[in-house]
Design an enzyme around this catalytic site. Structure first.
Site, PDB file in Angstrom:
ATOM      1  N   HIS A  95       0.815  -1.214   0.000  1.00 63.13           N
ATOM      2  CA  HIS A  95       0.000   0.000   0.000  1.00 63.13           C
ATOM      3  C   HIS A  95       0.854   1.271   0.000  1.00 63.13           C
ATOM      4  CE1 HIS A  95      -3.468  -2.701   1.583  1.00 63.13           C
ATOM      5  NE2 HIS A  95      -3.379  -2.705   0.277  1.00 63.13           N
ATOM      6  N   HIS A 125      -8.259  -7.761  -7.925  1.00 63.43           N
ATOM      7  CA  HIS A 125      -8.602  -8.622  -6.786  1.00 63.43           C
ATOM      8  C   HIS A 125      -8.690  -7.693  -5.563  1.00 63.43           C
ATOM      9  CE1 HIS A 125      -6.842 -11.358  -9.713  1.00 63.43           C
ATOM     10  NE2 HIS A 125      -7.429 -12.367  -9.084  1.00 63.43           N
ATOM     11  N   SER A 156      -6.808  -1.984  -0.563  1.00 64.40           N
ATOM     12  CA  SER A 156      -6.351  -1.261  -1.766  1.00 64.40           C
ATOM     13  C   SER A 156      -7.441  -0.400  -2.438  1.00 64.40           C
ATOM     14  CB  SER A 156      -5.738  -2.230  -2.775  1.00 64.40           C
ATOM     15  OG  SER A 156      -6.630  -3.269  -3.094  1.00 64.40           O
ATOM     16  N   GLU A 167     -14.240  -8.045  -7.442  1.00 63.07           N
ATOM     17  CA  GLU A 167     -14.197  -8.950  -6.290  1.00 63.07           C
ATOM     18  C   GLU A 167     -15.263 -10.011  -6.529  1.00 63.07           C
ATOM     19  OE1 GLU A 167     -12.225  -9.497  -3.421  1.00 63.07           O
ATOM     20  OE2 GLU A 167     -13.623 -11.182  -3.429  1.00 63.07           O
ATOM     21  N   ASP A 183     -14.700 -11.910 -12.631  1.00 62.01           N
ATOM     22  CA  ASP A 183     -13.418 -12.560 -12.374  1.00 62.01           C
ATOM     23  C   ASP A 183     -12.289 -11.579 -12.743  1.00 62.01           C
ATOM     24  OD1 ASP A 183     -11.915 -15.356 -12.221  1.00 62.01           O
ATOM     25  OD2 ASP A 183     -11.112 -14.200 -13.888  1.00 62.01           O
ATOM     26  N   GLY A 184     -11.384 -11.382 -11.809  1.00 63.30           N
ATOM     27  CA  GLY A 184     -10.336 -10.375 -12.005  1.00 63.30           C
ATOM     28  C   GLY A 184      -9.468 -10.643 -13.228  1.00 63.30           C
ATOM     29  N   ASP A 204      -3.537  -8.577  -7.433  1.00 66.69           N
ATOM     30  CA  ASP A 204      -3.220  -9.025  -6.074  1.00 66.69           C
ATOM     31  C   ASP A 204      -4.052 -10.259  -5.718  1.00 66.69           C
ATOM     32  OD1 ASP A 204      -2.370  -9.085  -3.435  1.00 66.69           O
ATOM     33  OD2 ASP A 204      -3.634  -7.410  -2.803  1.00 66.69           O
TER      34      ASP A 204
HETATM   35  C1  LIG Z   1      -5.174 -10.576  -1.441  1.00 71.02           C
HETATM   36  S1  LIG Z   1      -6.861 -10.220  -1.404  1.00 71.02           S
HETATM   37  C2  LIG Z   1      -6.972  -8.583  -1.997  1.00 71.02           C
HETATM   38  C3  LIG Z   1      -6.399  -7.533  -1.105  1.00 71.02           C
HETATM   39  C4  LIG Z   1      -6.531  -6.156  -1.661  1.00 71.02           C
HETATM   40  N1  LIG Z   1      -6.009  -6.051  -3.012  1.00 71.02           N
HETATM   41  C5  LIG Z   1      -5.795  -5.158  -0.774  1.00 71.02           C
HETATM   42  O1  LIG Z   1      -4.612  -4.860  -1.027  1.00 71.02           O
HETATM   43  O2  LIG Z   1      -6.405  -4.670   0.168  1.00 71.02           O
HETATM   44  C6  LIG Z   1      -7.463 -11.109  -2.778  1.00 71.02           C
HETATM   45  C7  LIG Z   1      -8.968 -10.947  -3.026  1.00 71.02           C
HETATM   46  O3  LIG Z   1      -9.259 -11.476  -4.324  1.00 71.02           O
HETATM   47  C8  LIG Z   1     -10.528 -12.091  -4.284  1.00 71.02           C
HETATM   48  N2  LIG Z   1     -10.543 -13.014  -5.430  1.00 71.02           N
HETATM   49  C9  LIG Z   1     -10.093 -14.285  -5.489  1.00 71.02           C
HETATM   50  N3  LIG Z   1     -10.179 -14.744  -6.743  1.00 71.02           N
HETATM   51  C10 LIG Z   1     -10.665 -13.719  -7.504  1.00 71.02           C
HETATM   52  C11 LIG Z   1     -10.937 -13.571  -8.887  1.00 71.02           C
HETATM   53  N4  LIG Z   1     -10.732 -14.578  -9.740  1.00 71.02           N
HETATM   54  N5  LIG Z   1     -11.414 -12.385  -9.320  1.00 71.02           N
HETATM   55  C12 LIG Z   1     -11.617 -11.350  -8.453  1.00 71.02           C
HETATM   56  N6  LIG Z   1     -11.385 -11.444  -7.136  1.00 71.02           N
HETATM   57  C13 LIG Z   1     -10.908 -12.602  -6.658  1.00 71.02           C
HETATM   58  C14 LIG Z   1     -10.585 -12.731  -2.916  1.00 71.02           C
HETATM   59  O4  LIG Z   1     -11.924 -12.934  -2.517  1.00 71.02           O
HETATM   60  C15 LIG Z   1      -9.860 -11.687  -2.064  1.00 71.02           C
HETATM   61  O5  LIG Z   1     -10.777 -10.797  -1.485  1.00 71.02           O
END
Ligand SMILES: C[S@@+](CC[C@H](N)C(=O)[O-])C[C@H]1O[C@@H](n2cnc3c(N)ncnc32)[C@H](O)[C@@H]1O
Length: 302
Positions: free
Chosen positions: A36, A59, A120, A138, A163-164, A184
């Site tokens: 961050h 993500h 983030s 998300e 999907d990310g 991420d």
């Molecule tokens: C490491 S965390 C994110 C932290 C965030 N980027 C931060 O820095 O505060 C990963 C997130 O991705 C989500 N996630 C997992 N697979 C995903 C996908 N295919 N597409 C979007 N989100 C996804 C999870 O539910 C989780 O909340």
């Protein structure tokens, strides 16, 4: 082609069901802090030109984490992360560089208290000017619901149930042709490094001028190095700059949890490496577990 699409949808559906990752356990840990700070440095740099930018957070997570909640308390990782950083004293060079990040964290907390940590998307949102936008993906329903609530129908911050990995291809290049992509993923799947390298490669071809920030855990040195080599080779092909930043809070042992994490940044602002050179040594003392923290910083201007 249709078969391929159906297969992708199936894969996507499956990932909805096997996902266990909950960022609340890790929110505000050393890896979040470093990630961050870098995010804030890049967005602050983008403020230098009035042209609008867009942040694509593939993500995104829930956006805001209750540090007094059961999950954060159980993990307790924030106590050796953001809690220590809030108490740290910084020198004249690093202090002003870390200040925007710390100010954002403080803005989500009562004076002199630490009970919440912004993720983030909320950190990025705090650094948007009126002309800038955020799109945050998300797929975990509860996290997405929280993120929507935390962004409060913000016209500049859109939350998408996509999907990310797919969103990354769909949203680049953004119409502003300026901005940052944060990738991420939770690193729950074995092939996450390969997936990230491939998804980055495909997006980078479509948008070679974007700033890409990719987070990775360092559990197996070979996997991290292989990923970094792929990213730097792609950057080199396009004569793009890159930076590799790693931070370890303790030596890796067989049983330890996550003690080392990294970021690959492609097209970093030219000042990022020198800024991180000022900041990283000052994170070693507050974030180190038993005084053993170390950082690694490598960069190329392309
Ligand atoms: C490491 S965390 C994110 C932290 C965030 N980027 C931060 O820095 O505060 C990963 C997130 O991705 C989500 N996630 C997992 N697979 C995903 C996908 N295919 N597409 C979007 N989100 C996804 C999870 O539910 C989780 O909340």
């Amino acid at each position: 082609m249709q078969l391929e699409h159906a297969f992708m949808q199936l894969l996507c559906l499956a990932s909805h069901f096997v996902m266990n990752y909950r960022h609340a356990f890790h929110a505000g840990n050393f890896a979040d802090v470093v990630k961050h700070i870098v995010l804030c440095r890049i967005l602050t740099y983008l403020h230098q030109k009035p042209a609008a930018f867009r942040v694509i957070d593939t993500h995104a997570g829930a956006g805001l984490y209750d540090l007094t909640g059961e999950e954060a308390e159980r993990g307790g990782e924030w106590r050796t992360g953001i809690a220590r950083l809030m108490q740290a004293r910084f020198g004249d060079a690093a202090g002003p560089l870390v200040a925007p990040y710390l100010d954002i964290v403080r803005a989500f907390n009562p004076p002199r208290e630490l009970c919440a940590y912004p993720g983030s998307p909320l950190i990025a949102r705090a650094l948007l000017r009126p002309q800038d936008h955020l799109v945050a993906c998300e797929i975990e329903p509860k996290a997405r619901e929280s993120l929507i609530a935390n962004l409060r129908r913000d016209p500049q911050g859109r939350v998408v149930d996509l999907d990310g990995w797919m969103a990354l291809q769909a949203f680049v290049p953004p119409k502003e042709r300026r901005g940052l992509v944060l990738i991420d993923p939770p690193f729950e799947q074995r092939d996450e490094f390969e997936r990230m390298a491939n998804a980055f490669g495909a997006a980078f071809v479509k948008w070679p001028r974007g700033v890409y920030v990719m987070w990775y855990p360092v559990k197996e040195r070979r996997a991290a190095d292989h990923f970094a080599a792929k990213v730097t080779a792609a950057a080199h092909d396009q004569q793009a700059g890159w930076a590799r930043i790693e931070f370890s809070v303790a030596p890796q042992t067989g049983q330890s949890g996550l003690v080392s994490a990294g970021l690959m940044v492609v097209n970093p602002p030219w000042v990022l490496a020198s800024e991180m050179k000022a900041i990283l040594p000052e994170l070693e003392k507050p974030l180190g577990l038993g005084g053993a923290a170390r950082y690694r910083l490598e960069a190329s201007t392309g």
